[in-house]
Design an enzyme around this catalytic site. Structure first.
Site, short mmCIF file in Angstrom:
data_model
loop_
_atom_site.label_atom_id
_atom_site.label_comp_id
_atom_site.label_asym_id
_atom_site.label_seq_id
_atom_site.Cartn_x
_atom_site.Cartn_y
_atom_site.Cartn_z
N TYR A 1 -34.56 2.83 66.73
CA TYR A 1 -34.51 4.01 65.86
C TYR A 1 -35.85 4.72 65.93
O TYR A 1 -36.91 4.09 65.91
CB TYR A 1 -34.24 3.58 64.40
N GLU B 1 -34.31 13.11 64.38
CA GLU B 1 -33.99 11.69 64.45
C GLU B 1 -33.26 11.35 65.75
O GLU B 1 -32.38 12.10 66.18
CB GLU B 1 -33.10 11.38 63.25
#
Ligand code: GDP
Ligand code: MN
Length: 377
Positions: free
Chosen positions: A101, A189
């Site tokens: 992530y 993101e």
């Protein structure tokens, strides 16, 4: 403003991020053609502005063009979390060894961009933050300096012990930061950022939220807005230059100035009720703005009374009064309206409201109490 994955991918690519090639399609035939062109396997991805599409059936792998067509066919028109799938991204699939992530948000405490990474990617990062915060590394970036080489080295070595993989990750994080800054994002993101079995790093998902307050200087980005995913009231508010946030109480609020609007909501809570919205009609308010505000608030069936709290400085109370009178006539309002007007042209405004059935209040306390009382009768 949220933008679609396909658009976020394009922005990421422009900044050099390793994004697999893809095509946006709207029919099964196009899906087949795209899969043939890209080469299988491909991943078929619903373009809806919500997270967790994978779990909801909006992300599917296809081994052949025929399968891509089939999956696209069943996905088109499908509903995911209340949004209809109209467009699909066909992307070249990547073989996955690890899912990481990487994300950037604006950190309110330091008032700077905050980069967050984790080796536990692919899933809900909020869940990771709650259950195993040690799996997340955070660094605050000073926008004057940009992301520093030592910060990139810290982050990349937290994510991988392999020199070449870590180098690629560091490069990708730097590019993510550049993309974030270039579009005035409030969030950017990559979840997941993946490592393939051959040790190549890929960004296979892309999410960007753009700060609405930056759009005036990036008009080309405004075209990426998808209104179908927005709250109808918020769209209408934006078009009328009102700042509006829908809440779940029963007292509608029309206030000028963000500070006074916050104070009004606090007072409503203090007196034991809940506001239905935050609404700032801004500094210089025309009757048309009041009319638009009223229309937006009345769309919410939970609203039982509306409190109009105006402190007239640049805003003229008589303009607001005219707006209220027009709205009442035009919209046929049947919920009680409680009006507290003070400041510029107050006397003229109160005179205009004299022969109406509007409830007036001399102070903010009185206005809030009357609005709550009216909402309960
Ligand atoms: P989201 O669920 O809306 O965040 O959509 P993602 O794009 O993140 O996809 C969800 C999941 O599908 C990912 O976490 C992967 O596990 C899987 N996935 C997506 N793209 C690929 C791909 O190219 N190859 C493989 N093997 N899996 C993929
Ligand atoms: Mn994702």
């Amino acid at each position: 403003m949220k933008i679609h994955e396909a658009d976020a991918r394009r922005i990421f690519s422009r900044h050099g991020l390793p994004v697999p090639p893809s095509e946006l399609i709207v029919s099964a035939d196009q899906a087949k053609a795209a899969a043939e062109e890209l080469g299988c396997p491909v991943v078929v991805k619903a373009q809806v502005l919500v997270g967790g599409r994978g779990k909801a059936g909006g992300v599917k792998l296809a081994a052949t063009p025929a399968e891509a067509a089939e999956k696209a066919e069943s996905m088109l028109g499908m509903e995911i979390k209340g949004l209809t799938v109209e467009k699909i991204l066909i992307a070249k699939a990547v073989e996955i060894e690890h899912e990481l992530y990487a994300g950037i948000v604006i950190d309110r405490r330091s008032r700077k961009p905050l980069m967050m990474v984790s080796a536990a990617g692919g899933i809900d990062i909020e869940e990771v933050a709650r259950t195993s915060p040690e799996k997340i590394m955070k660094v605050i970036i000073d926008p004057l300096w940009g992301i520093m080489p030592f910060q990139l080295r810290q982050l990349q070595s937290f994510l991988s012990g392999e020199r070449e993989v870590a180098r690629q990750i560091g490069e990708a994080l730097k590019q993510l930061y550049e993309a974030f800054m270039a579009v005035d994002a409030s969030l950017a993101e990559i979840n997941p950022l993946v490592i393939s079995p051959e040790g190549k790093v890929w960004a296979i998902d892309a999410k960007i939220n753009i700060d609405d307050n930056g759009l005036y200087r990036r008009s080309e980005l405004s075209e990426l807005r998808d209104e179908s995913a927005e709250d109808q009231g918020e769209t209408e508010a934006r078009k009328n230059d009102l700042s509006f946030v829908k809440l779940d109480g029963s007292i509608g609020c029309i206030v000028n100035g963000a500070g006074l609007a916050m104070a009004t909501m606090d007072m409503i809570k203090h007196y034991g009720a809940k506001p239905a919205n935050f609404l700032d009609i801004g500094g210089s308010s025309s009757p048309q703005k009041v009319l638009a505000a009223m229309r937006i608030i009345l769309r919410d069936e939970k609203v039982k009374s509306i409190l109009i709290n105006i402190f007239g400085g640049i805003t003229r109370c008589d303009d607001v009064a005219q707006g209220i009178i027009d709205a009442k006539k035009e919209l046929g309002i049947d919920v009680p309206l409680i009006v507290r007007l003070t400041g510029t042209n107050e006397e003229r405004a109160l005179k205009m409201l004299e022969d109406t059935d509007l409830i007036t209040a001399a102070s903010m306390d009185e206005g809030v109490e009357k609005a709550i009382e009216a909402s309960r009768s």
